[in-house]
Design a protein around this motif. Structure first.
Motif, PDB file in Angstrom:
ATOM      1  N   THR A  23       0.813  -1.127  -0.064  1.00  0.00           N
ATOM      2  CA  THR A  23       0.051  -0.158  -0.109  1.00  0.00           C
ATOM      3  C   THR A  23       0.789   1.258   0.074  1.00  0.00           C
ATOM      4  O   THR A  23       0.453   2.316   0.541  1.00  0.00           O
ATOM      5  CB  THR A  23      -0.995  -0.103   1.308  1.00  0.00           C
ATOM      6  N   MET A  24       2.306   0.979  -0.491  1.00  0.00           N
ATOM      7  CA  MET A  24       3.278   2.336  -0.369  1.00  0.00           C
ATOM      8  C   MET A  24       2.575   3.652  -0.979  1.00  0.00           C
ATOM      9  O   MET A  24       2.801   4.725  -0.637  1.00  0.00           O
ATOM     10  CB  MET A  24       4.383   1.893  -0.654  1.00  0.00           C
ATOM     11  N   ASP A  51       0.555  -4.682   3.622  1.00  0.00           N
ATOM     12  CA  ASP A  51       2.108  -4.262   4.070  1.00  0.00           C
ATOM     13  C   ASP A  51       2.099  -2.671   3.920  1.00  0.00           C
ATOM     14  O   ASP A  51       1.301  -2.197   2.751  1.00  0.00           O
ATOM     15  CB  ASP A  51       2.838  -4.724   2.973  1.00  0.00           C
ATOM     16  N   TYR A  56       5.836   5.822   4.464  1.00  0.00           N
ATOM     17  CA  TYR A  56       5.238   5.883   3.050  1.00  0.00           C
ATOM     18  C   TYR A  56       4.104   7.042   3.299  1.00  0.00           C
ATOM     19  O   TYR A  56       3.476   6.982   4.052  1.00  0.00           O
ATOM     20  CB  TYR A  56       4.372   4.418   2.755  1.00  0.00           C
ATOM     21  N   HIS A 135      13.058  -1.809   8.939  1.00  0.00           N
ATOM     22  CA  HIS A 135      13.000  -1.433   7.113  1.00  0.00           C
ATOM     23  C   HIS A 135      14.175  -1.346   6.922  1.00  0.00           C
ATOM     24  O   HIS A 135      14.472  -2.248   5.702  1.00  0.00           O
ATOM     25  CB  HIS A 135      12.510  -0.094   7.290  1.00  0.00           C
ATOM     26  N   SER A 165      14.085  -6.321   6.795  1.00  0.00           N
ATOM     27  CA  SER A 165      14.203  -5.951   5.382  1.00  0.00           C
ATOM     28  C   SER A 165      15.267  -5.212   5.078  1.00  0.00           C
ATOM     29  O   SER A 165      15.781  -4.590   6.114  1.00  0.00           O
ATOM     30  CB  SER A 165      12.774  -5.004   5.369  1.00  0.00           C
ATOM     31  N   GLN A 191      11.821  -9.581   4.489  1.00  0.00           N
ATOM     32  CA  GLN A 191      11.047  -8.777   3.139  1.00  0.00           C
ATOM     33  C   GLN A 191      12.282  -8.250   2.264  1.00  0.00           C
ATOM     34  O   GLN A 191      12.982  -7.228   2.648  1.00  0.00           O
ATOM     35  CB  GLN A 191      10.083  -7.646   3.551  1.00  0.00           C
ATOM     36  N   LYS A 240       7.402  -3.331 -10.791  1.00  0.00           N
ATOM     37  CA  LYS A 240       6.810  -1.934 -10.922  1.00  0.00           C
ATOM     38  C   LYS A 240       6.093  -2.095 -12.067  1.00  0.00           C
ATOM     39  O   LYS A 240       5.863  -0.896 -12.874  1.00  0.00           O
ATOM     40  CB  LYS A 240       7.759  -0.854 -10.510  1.00  0.00           C
ATOM     41  N   GLY A 241       5.658  -2.896 -12.983  1.00  0.00           N
ATOM     42  CA  GLY A 241       5.013  -3.152 -14.383  1.00  0.00           C
ATOM     43  C   GLY A 241       5.987  -3.463 -15.264  1.00  0.00           C
ATOM     44  O   GLY A 241       5.498  -3.494 -16.493  1.00  0.00           O
ATOM     45  N   VAL A 244       5.616  -5.791 -18.412  1.00  0.00           N
ATOM     46  CA  VAL A 244       4.448  -5.587 -19.573  1.00  0.00           C
ATOM     47  C   VAL A 244       4.692  -4.011 -20.005  1.00  0.00           C
ATOM     48  O   VAL A 244       3.957  -3.614 -20.938  1.00  0.00           O
ATOM     49  CB  VAL A 244       3.188  -5.729 -19.181  1.00  0.00           C
ATOM     50  N   ARG A 245       5.609  -3.181 -19.511  1.00  0.00           N
ATOM     51  CA  ARG A 245       6.036  -1.941 -19.839  1.00  0.00           C
ATOM     52  C   ARG A 245       7.684  -1.876 -19.836  1.00  0.00           C
ATOM     53  O   ARG A 245       8.132  -1.690 -18.944  1.00  0.00           O
ATOM     54  CB  ARG A 245       5.538  -0.965 -18.717  1.00  0.00           C
ATOM     55  N   ASN A 281       2.694 -11.673 -15.843  1.00  0.00           N
ATOM     56  CA  ASN A 281       2.800 -11.295 -14.416  1.00  0.00           C
ATOM     57  C   ASN A 281       2.466 -12.592 -13.586  1.00  0.00           C
ATOM     58  O   ASN A 281       2.816 -12.792 -12.518  1.00  0.00           O
ATOM     59  CB  ASN A 281       1.912  -9.994 -14.235  1.00  0.00           C
ATOM     60  N   VAL A 299       2.586  -7.717  -3.841  1.00  0.00           N
ATOM     61  CA  VAL A 299       2.341  -7.026  -4.991  1.00  0.00           C
ATOM     62  C   VAL A 299       1.755  -5.509  -4.577  1.00  0.00           C
ATOM     63  O   VAL A 299       1.142  -5.174  -3.876  1.00  0.00           O
ATOM     64  CB  VAL A 299       1.399  -7.628  -5.950  1.00  0.00           C
ATOM     65  N   GLY A 300       1.957  -4.502  -5.360  1.00  0.00           N
ATOM     66  CA  GLY A 300       1.279  -3.396  -5.538  1.00  0.00           C
ATOM     67  C   GLY A 300       0.278  -3.389  -6.762  1.00  0.00           C
ATOM     68  O   GLY A 300       0.332  -4.071  -7.368  1.00  0.00           O
ATOM     69  N   ALA A 301      -0.824  -2.484  -6.709  1.00  0.00           N
ATOM     70  CA  ALA A 301      -1.855  -2.236  -7.497  1.00  0.00           C
ATOM     71  C   ALA A 301      -2.216  -0.843  -7.383  1.00  0.00           C
ATOM     72  O   ALA A 301      -2.538  -0.346  -6.445  1.00  0.00           O
ATOM     73  CB  ALA A 301      -2.863  -3.251  -7.357  1.00  0.00           C
ATOM     74  N   GLU A 309      -5.741  -9.395 -11.733  1.00  0.00           N
ATOM     75  CA  GLU A 309      -4.605 -10.115 -12.637  1.00  0.00           C
ATOM     76  C   GLU A 309      -3.857 -10.997 -11.782  1.00  0.00           C
ATOM     77  O   GLU A 309      -3.570 -12.150 -11.584  1.00  0.00           O
ATOM     78  CB  GLU A 309      -4.117  -9.175 -13.713  1.00  0.00           C
TER      79      GLU A 309
HETATM   80  N1  LIG Z   1      10.868  -3.364   2.126  1.00  0.00           N
HETATM   81  C1  LIG Z   1      11.099  -2.526   0.992  1.00  0.00           C
HETATM   82  O1  LIG Z   1      12.151  -1.752   1.133  1.00  0.00           O
HETATM   83  C2  LIG Z   1      10.132  -2.232   0.175  1.00  0.00           C
HETATM   84  C3  LIG Z   1      10.586  -1.339  -1.051  1.00  0.00           C
HETATM   85  C4  LIG Z   1       9.622  -1.450  -2.009  1.00  0.00           C
HETATM   86  C5  LIG Z   1       8.078  -1.781  -1.997  1.00  0.00           C
HETATM   87  N2  LIG Z   1       7.501  -2.512  -0.860  1.00  0.00           N
HETATM   88  C6  LIG Z   1       6.442  -3.028  -0.444  1.00  0.00           C
HETATM   89  O2  LIG Z   1       5.961  -3.794  -1.630  1.00  0.00           O
HETATM   90  C7  LIG Z   1       4.893  -3.301  -2.310  1.00  0.00           C
HETATM   91  C8  LIG Z   1       4.681  -3.587  -3.504  1.00  0.00           C
HETATM   92  O3  LIG Z   1       5.831  -2.631  -4.350  1.00  0.00           O
HETATM   93  P1  LIG Z   1       5.671  -2.508  -5.891  1.00  0.00           P
HETATM   94  O4  LIG Z   1       4.508  -1.204  -6.103  1.00  0.00           O
HETATM   95  O5  LIG Z   1       7.043  -2.112  -6.390  1.00  0.00           O
HETATM   96  O6  LIG Z   1       5.403  -3.924  -6.465  1.00  0.00           O
HETATM   97  P2  LIG Z   1       5.141  -4.404  -8.099  1.00  0.00           P
HETATM   98  O7  LIG Z   1       3.925  -5.497  -7.891  1.00  0.00           O
HETATM   99  O8  LIG Z   1       6.126  -4.863  -8.598  1.00  0.00           O
HETATM  100  O9  LIG Z   1       4.402  -3.210  -8.796  1.00  0.00           O
HETATM  101  C9  LIG Z   1       3.225  -2.667  -8.937  1.00  0.00           C
HETATM  102  C10 LIG Z   1       2.990  -1.900 -10.004  1.00  0.00           C
HETATM  103  O10 LIG Z   1       3.221  -2.720 -10.927  1.00  0.00           O
HETATM  104  C11 LIG Z   1       2.452  -2.043 -12.071  1.00  0.00           C
HETATM  105  N3  LIG Z   1       1.486  -3.040 -12.443  1.00  0.00           N
HETATM  106  C12 LIG Z   1       0.804  -4.042 -12.098  1.00  0.00           C
HETATM  107  N4  LIG Z   1       0.173  -4.745 -12.694  1.00  0.00           N
HETATM  108  C13 LIG Z   1       0.336  -4.359 -14.031  1.00  0.00           C
HETATM  109  C14 LIG Z   1      -0.393  -4.627 -15.161  1.00  0.00           C
HETATM  110  N5  LIG Z   1      -1.062  -5.521 -15.445  1.00  0.00           N
HETATM  111  N6  LIG Z   1       0.031  -3.743 -16.144  1.00  0.00           N
HETATM  112  C15 LIG Z   1       0.655  -2.641 -15.973  1.00  0.00           C
HETATM  113  N7  LIG Z   1       1.213  -2.561 -14.925  1.00  0.00           N
HETATM  114  C16 LIG Z   1       1.118  -3.052 -13.845  1.00  0.00           C
HETATM  115  C17 LIG Z   1       1.615  -0.772 -11.412  1.00  0.00           C
HETATM  116  O11 LIG Z   1       2.152   0.309 -11.622  1.00  0.00           O
HETATM  117  P3  LIG Z   1       1.278   1.592 -11.807  1.00  0.00           P
HETATM  118  O12 LIG Z   1       0.316   2.068 -10.765  1.00  0.00           O
HETATM  119  O13 LIG Z   1       2.100   2.696 -12.112  1.00  0.00           O
HETATM  120  O14 LIG Z   1       0.243   1.377 -12.898  1.00  0.00           O
HETATM  121  C18 LIG Z   1       1.636  -1.272  -9.881  1.00  0.00           C
HETATM  122  O15 LIG Z   1       1.421  -0.320  -8.951  1.00  0.00           O
HETATM  123  C19 LIG Z   1       4.837  -1.866  -1.809  1.00  0.00           C
HETATM  124  O16 LIG Z   1       3.456  -1.254  -1.749  1.00  0.00           O
HETATM  125  C20 LIG Z   1       5.167  -1.756  -0.269  1.00  0.00           C
HETATM  126  O17 LIG Z   1       4.556  -2.311   0.556  1.00  0.00           O
HETATM  127  C21 LIG Z   1       8.768  -2.687   0.064  1.00  0.00           C
END
Ligand SMILES: NC(=O)c1ccc[n+]([C@@H]2O[C@H](COP(=O)([O-])OP(=O)(O)OC[C@H]3O[C@@H](n4cnc5c(N)ncnc54)[C@H](OP(=O)(O)O)[C@@H]3O)[C@@H](O)[C@H]2O)c1
Length: 330
Positions: A23-24, A51, A56, A135, A165, A191, A240-241, A244-245, A281, A299-301, A309
């Motif tokens: 949920t960052m 998470d 954040y 962290h 982490s 993590q 982070k996508g 697919v990008r 993905n 995952v993020g979303a 998905e």
């Molecule tokens: N411990 C640490 O230091 C640390 C560091 C980083 C993250 N985290 C945690 O991990 C979580 C997830 O991180 P993350 O956001 O980097 O994970 P991720 O799942 O690799 O990336 C999620 C992003 O990917 C894109 N995405 C997902 N599905 C897609 C699709 N079908 N088509 C196109 N783009 C797609 C979206 O970007 P768009 O929103 O831009 O479309 C989405 O926000 C965070 O919220 C946080 O809680 C922890």
């Protein structure tokens, strides 16, 4: 949904879904209505592992706290209780707005651990943090002080499980050894950044000139094989996508994937996705969940469609041939 247990102590261990939700960006880049819709959908699909962190989203020019505050509002408005595990982190909150964890982090002193965990409880609106991570490393504070301070929170019941982490493997092991020798609870959930593409780990990282301490590498993998009761949560599993990008994969933050092994890995992924009738993905997430050393992808979303998905990947079982094809590519 599928579930697994994190932690070993019957008093603090929890059942969580095998897919965790990050949920960052919630409460900042992802607005309140979209964030609530994603959280609601996740819970409706059986998701129970959310998470956040106390920093954040500091990169918007604040010290952070927006994500925890949004989760607090969502918990209250939906009447969320014990059934959902909310993990948070401390140690990387910048001490002043406009600064970062790289130059001005709160760190892991006993004082910070006590005070910041209280602030996280207030923002989340909970009496007990289900899972609290360190962290980032704080090399300035003796490890024993950090270990004692986290254990004190578990003893008084304001924290359930402890996690870590972005630490070098040797510091995780040293902290766990100190805790075990003193009869104290230690880190049980790890993590780290991990996905299907293999990163170079020799490039200097933001935490250390010696490499990327936040990447899951061989030292940690062998540690997990030896200590299967530890749980590994892997962040940024979808890069982070980036799968697919192309522009995302080409970004400077992913320089570690710019090497000759990447095209081979991407080709195998595309082939298996076609064979499995799934998206790339989904194949990445299924590969992480069902591997020899099972991982909990985090995952993020930014939309319900993106989350849907990812959720569908939980039911994707890769065949032995598909897994062999994926593992053999490098
Ligand atoms: N411990 C640490 O230091 C640390 C560091 C980083 C993250 N985290 C945690 O991990 C979580 C997830 O991180 P993350 O956001 O980097 O994970 P991720 O799942 O690799 O990336 C999620 C992003 O990917 C894109 N995405 C997902 N599905 C897609 C699709 N079908 N088509 C196109 N783009 C797609 C979206 O970007 P768009 O929103 O831009 O479309 C989405 O926000 C965070 O919220 C946080 O809680 C922890």
């Amino acid at each position: 949904m599928k579930y697994r247990t994190i932690g070993t102590n019957p008093k603090t261990r929890r059942e969580v879904s095998v897919l965790a939700l990050g949920t960052m960006h919630f409460g900042t880049a992802t607005g309140e209505a979209a964030s609530f819709a994603i959280l609601d959908r996740y819970v409706q699909a059986g998701g129970t592992f959310i998470d956040t962190a106390d920093n954040y989203a500091f990169w918007t020019g604040t010290q952070g706290g927006e994500s925890e505050e949004l989760l607090g509002r969502w918990r209250r408005s939906r009447g969320v209780g014990e059934e959902i595990v909310i993990a948070t982190k401390l140690g990387a909150r910048p001490l002043a707005p406009g600064t970062s964890y790289t130059d001005n982090a709160e760190g892991l002193s006993a004082k910070v651990i006590r005070e910041s965990s209280e602030h996280s409880r207030d923002r989340l609106g909970v009496a007990r943090l289900d899972l609290l991570y360190a962290h980032i490393e704080d090399p300035k504070v003796p490890l024993g002080e950090t270990v004692d301070a986290f254990a004190a929170l578990v003893a008084e019941g304001t924290v359930g499980l402890l996690g870590v982490s972005n630490h070098w493997a040797w510091r995780v092991e040293r902290a766990r050894s100190l805790a075990a020798a003193a009869g104290l609870p230690g880190y049980e959930v790890l993590q780290y950044q991990h996905s299907y593409l293999r990163p170079r780990t020799d490039l200097p990282g933001s935490h250390s000139p010696d490499g990327m301490s936040g990447m899951l590498g061989g030292d940690l993998l062998s540690y997990l094989r030896a200590e299967p009761q530890l749980a590994m949560v892997t962040y940024s599993p979808l890069l982070k996508g980036g799968y697919v990008r192309q522009d995302r994969l080409d970004a400077a933050e992913f320089a570690e994937y710019r090497h000759p092994g990447t095209p081979a890995r991407l080709a195998a992924l595309a082939e298996v996705a076609k064979d499995a009738g799934a998206t790339v993905n989904q194949v990445v997430l299924a590969w992480l969940i069902g591997g020899e050393v099972p991982m909990i992808p985090l995952v993020g979303a930014s939309s319900v469609a993106q989350l849907d998905e990812s959720l569908a990947a939980v039911d994707l079982e890769l065949t032995t041939a598909q897994r062999t094809r994926l593992d053999a590519a490098w």
